[in-house]
Design an enzyme around this catalytic site. Structure first.
Site, short mmCIF file in Angstrom:
data_model
loop_
_atom_site.label_atom_id
_atom_site.label_comp_id
_atom_site.label_asym_id
_atom_site.label_seq_id
_atom_site.Cartn_x
_atom_site.Cartn_y
_atom_site.Cartn_z
N ARG A 1 0.82 -1.22 0.00
CA ARG A 1 0.00 0.00 0.00
C ARG A 1 0.85 1.26 0.00
O ARG A 1 0.35 2.36 -0.25
CB ARG A 1 -0.95 -0.02 1.20
CG ARG A 1 -2.13 -0.96 1.02
CD ARG A 1 -2.99 -1.06 2.25
NE ARG A 1 -2.41 -1.93 3.26
CZ ARG A 1 -3.00 -2.25 4.41
NH1 ARG A 1 -4.19 -1.74 4.70
NH2 ARG A 1 -2.41 -3.06 5.27
N ASP B 1 -14.33 1.74 -3.73
CA ASP B 1 -13.77 3.07 -3.98
C ASP B 1 -13.42 3.18 -5.47
O ASP B 1 -13.42 2.19 -6.20
CB ASP B 1 -12.53 3.34 -3.11
CG ASP B 1 -11.48 2.25 -3.24
OD1 ASP B 1 -11.20 1.81 -4.37
OD2 ASP B 1 -10.95 1.81 -2.19
N LYS C 1 -16.08 7.22 -1.67
CA LYS C 1 -15.92 7.66 -0.29
C LYS C 1 -15.08 8.92 -0.22
O LYS C 1 -14.16 9.14 -1.02
CB LYS C 1 -15.29 6.55 0.55
CG LYS C 1 -13.91 6.10 0.13
CD LYS C 1 -13.46 4.89 0.93
CE LYS C 1 -12.10 4.38 0.44
NZ LYS C 1 -11.71 3.14 1.09
N ARG D 1 -12.79 11.22 2.44
CA ARG D 1 -12.08 11.19 3.72
C ARG D 1 -11.73 12.59 4.19
O ARG D 1 -11.31 13.43 3.40
CB ARG D 1 -10.79 10.38 3.60
CG ARG D 1 -10.98 8.90 3.34
CD ARG D 1 -9.63 8.20 3.37
NE ARG D 1 -9.70 6.79 3.00
CZ ARG D 1 -9.96 5.80 3.84
NH1 ARG D 1 -10.17 6.08 5.12
NH2 ARG D 1 -10.01 4.55 3.43
#
Length: 339
Positions: free
Chosen positions: A105, A181, A204, A206
């Site tokens: 990631r 997403d 989404k 954030r």
């Protein structure tokens, strides 16, 4: 031209059960016993890792099975030290079989003064003496380019397609694939195409890392059985919230298919208490007892596809053929009934 030597498997401590399953599957394919190479991977009192291989591996085609899941640093060091031991023992070729690639990631600099840890890990693996990498559903496909050695990235979506066709037999017309997403649209689209289902997206927003401020469903999910598709489920917060939003928008049921069940912290409890009917994960990360006992979590085996991929690499035949349904059906024979 096939290699002269037989493929030999060795495993660290990260997912020994998967390594043993791969060996069993290879034994079925080969018609001869394939066992893990006898070795010890242990720790001294100060937690330094020590590896000793008890069998001769000179000139052998070695496959080191070791996901770099939690604890990521320990499992990564086990992998590197095992590879070093094999290289110094004159193994002819070393393939790192990494079902779950940790640090994936961190594949880019999202903000100033941050590392690209996936590139650093790739450098470490390559420098240790690995000749080839075999992995499953890399979080970011460009990580293959971080290596200067061959990288075979298998996909879970063909296996998930078989599982969906088996478990939702007679309900395929009601299904809708959902990406949790925008970044995961390509992955979700691939699965949707395989089972001929429509695609929806949960967008989404954030406010800060780890906190979702709001979600918007793109697409009409009314009256649909929704299947959320993603590569990693960590704390399951976003996943459970997405399931709630889909039901609020008219979905009749929500299921999830996630390749890597990291499931850290309160994830298992969240999934058990969520509105999701089921969460399907693979065994790329060794499931804990809590995961195994969860009533709405189901595990799909990856040993069949990894065993065949290892044999294909050893034989010098196509690994990408495993992306085709026609190839996977006999590999998973007895597990799924299609139609």
């Amino acid at each position: 031209m096939p290699a002269i030597t037989e493929p030999k498997l060795i495993s660290g401590n990260a997912n020994l059960s998967l390594a043993k399953s791969i060996a069993r599957r290879m034994s079925m394919h080969r018609g001869m016993s394939v066992n893990l190479v006898d070795a010890r991977v242990e720790r001294f009192n100060d937690q330094e890792i020590f590896v000793e291989v008890f069998e001769n591996v000179r000139g052998e085609d070695m496959y080191v099975i070791q996901p770099t899941s939690n604890p990521a640093n320990d499992n990564l060091m086990e992998l590197l030290i095992m590879v070093d031991a094999l290289r110094r023992s004159s193994a002819a070729r070393i393939t790192a079989v990494i079902p779950y690639f940790g640090y994936a990631r961190q594949d880019r600099r999202a903000k100033a003064r941050t590392p690209i840890s996936a590139k650093l890990v790739s450098n470490l693996i390559e420098t240790s003496g690995v000749d080839r990498v075999l992995t499953l559903d890399l979080h970011a496909a460009q990580i293959q380019g971080f290596f200067d050695i061959p990288v075979d990235n298998l996909y879970a979506s063909p296996v998930f397609a078989l599982d969906i066709e088996h478990h939702f037999k007679g309900q395929m017309e009601d299904l809708m694939i959902v990406s949790p997403d925008v970044g995961g649209v390509a992955r979700a689209r691939e699965l949707a195409k395989r089972i001929n289902a429509p695609l929806s997206i949960v967008d989404k927003r954030r406010e800060k890392a780890g906190e979702v401020a709001g979600m918007t469903v793109i697409g009409d999910v009314r009256g649909r059985k929704c299947i959320i598709v993603d590569d990693i489920c960590d704390t399951a917060g976003t996943l459970c919230k997405a399931a709630e939003v889909l039901l609020e928008n008219g979905a009749t049921e929500v299921h999830s298919y996630i390749t890597h069940g990291v499931l850290s912290g309160p994830a298992v409890e969240r999934v058990q208490n969520s509105v999701m009917k089921s969460l399907v994960i693979t065994d790329s990360i060794e499931p804990t007892d809590r995961v195994k006992s969860a009533s709405n979590i189901r595990i799909v085996p990856t040993a069949p596809i990894f065993a065949q991929a290892i044999l294909n690499i050893w034989n010098g035949t196509s690994v990408s053929s495993l992306f085709e349904t026609e190839t996977l059906v006999p590999i998973y024979e007895g597990m799924y009934q299609r139609g």
